[in-house]
Design a protein around this motif. Structure first.
Motif, PDB file in Angstrom:
ATOM      1  N   TRP A 130       0.795  -1.209   0.000  1.00  0.00           N
ATOM      2  CA  TRP A 130       0.000   0.000   0.000  1.00  0.00           C
ATOM      3  C   TRP A 130       0.837   1.273   0.000  1.00  0.00           C
ATOM      4  N   HIS A 131       2.079   1.183   0.493  1.00  0.00           N
ATOM      5  CA  HIS A 131       2.908   2.376   0.623  1.00  0.00           C
ATOM      6  C   HIS A 131       4.328   2.085   0.158  1.00  0.00           C
ATOM      7  N   THR A 132       5.013   3.157  -0.169  1.00  0.00           N
ATOM      8  CA  THR A 132       6.448   3.123  -0.368  1.00  0.00           C
ATOM      9  C   THR A 132       7.057   4.152   0.584  1.00  0.00           C
ATOM     10  N   LYS A 162       4.522   7.155   1.579  1.00  0.00           N
ATOM     11  CA  LYS A 162       3.588   7.737   0.628  1.00  0.00           C
ATOM     12  C   LYS A 162       2.797   6.615  -0.024  1.00  0.00           C
ATOM     13  N   ALA A 163       1.483   6.798  -0.093  1.00  0.00           N
ATOM     14  CA  ALA A 163       0.629   5.780  -0.702  1.00  0.00           C
ATOM     15  C   ALA A 163       0.804   5.797  -2.215  1.00  0.00           C
ATOM     16  N   TYR A 164       0.567   4.645  -2.818  1.00  0.00           N
ATOM     17  CA  TYR A 164       0.644   4.570  -4.271  1.00  0.00           C
ATOM     18  C   TYR A 164      -0.469   5.407  -4.889  1.00  0.00           C
ATOM     19  N   GLU A 165      -0.130   6.131  -5.932  1.00  0.00           N
ATOM     20  CA  GLU A 165      -1.102   7.045  -6.530  1.00  0.00           C
ATOM     21  C   GLU A 165      -2.178   6.314  -7.315  1.00  0.00           C
ATOM     22  N   SER A 166      -1.830   5.209  -7.948  1.00  0.00           N
ATOM     23  CA  SER A 166      -2.795   4.496  -8.779  1.00  0.00           C
ATOM     24  C   SER A 166      -2.593   2.996  -8.632  1.00  0.00           C
ATOM     25  N   ALA A 195      -1.027   1.423 -11.737  1.00  0.00           N
ATOM     26  CA  ALA A 195       0.400   1.653 -11.930  1.00  0.00           C
ATOM     27  C   ALA A 195       1.262   0.647 -11.171  1.00  0.00           C
TER      28      ALA A 195
END
Length: 218
Positions: A51-53, A65-69, A72
């Motif tokens: 869910w995050h990087t 930060k959460a993945y935007e899409s 992607a």
């Protein structure tokens, strides 16, 4: 062994299943599935999860930060998201279904067949939960190894490695599978304990009195 009773086995199965469920739930949302450290900048550590990087630096600490899409994301992470959510859902249902099936719980006390069915159902759900935890962790581990040894990447390019969440995921999945197996063992122990005593088919040995005829020679 005296302590290895059906009641104790049922509670052990529930405890192991619940522990595996909690571990899988934590693994699902941990951002430490993969880790990367660049040789050019050793003070920065990158972490990647479902869910995050996250980026860790000594000055700032960890920032996620959460993945935007979703589209992607790589295919292995998309599949892992779905499977881990299925694992958490089925694991939770296994715990809920197993509790009223335990001996000593007043629910369905006069309906042993329902209790037996609930324990079997909990065992099946626990197996499904364990397999759907082991599968995504193994998939991500495989893709990580393939990318790490990919000769198409330059040697100076940093590469992803295993994170701590990978090992906790394997542990949680194995715990769920073991918990489901223990539920079936508890059902077999209960069936064996309630089995009526077998009647021996062998003929009874009758102890008769032997009479000896004493012959006198006149």
């Amino acid at each position: 062994m005296v302590f290895l009773t059906t009641k104790m086995m049922q509670r052990t199965a529930l405890f192991v299943t619940f522990g595996g469920l909690v571990t899988s739930l934590i693994t699902t949302f941990l951002p430490f599935w993969k880790t990367m450290n660049s040789d050019l900048n050793e003070v920065e550590n990158w972490y990647s999860g479902l869910w995050h990087t996250c980026l860790y630096t000594e000055e700032v600490g960890i920032q996620c930060k959460a993945y935007e899409s979703i589209l992607a994301l790589p295919m292995d992470l998309q599949i892992s998201r779905v499977l881990m959510l299925i694992s958490v859902g089925t694991g939770g249902l296994a715990v809920v279904a197993a509790f009223p099936g335990l001996e000593g719980v007043e629910i369905c006390m006069r309906q042993p067949g329902i209790k037996r069915g609930l324990l079997i159902f909990a065992g099946v759900l626990s197996w499904i939960s364990g397999l759907t935890t082991l599968a995504p962790v193994s998939i991500v581990a495989y893709t990580t190894v393939v990318d790490f040894w990919n000769e198409g990447f330059p040697d100076v390019m940093p590469r992803w490695e295993y994170g701590e969440a990978m090992f906790s995921g394997w542990f949680g999945g194995l715990a769920l599978v073991i918990g489901g197996t223990l539920f079936f063992v508890a059902v077999c122990m209960r069936d064996y304990g309630q089995r009526p005593p077998s009647v021996s088919n062998s003929p009874q040995v009758k102890h008769g009195t032997k009479y000896y005829l004493k012959t006198e020679i006149l």
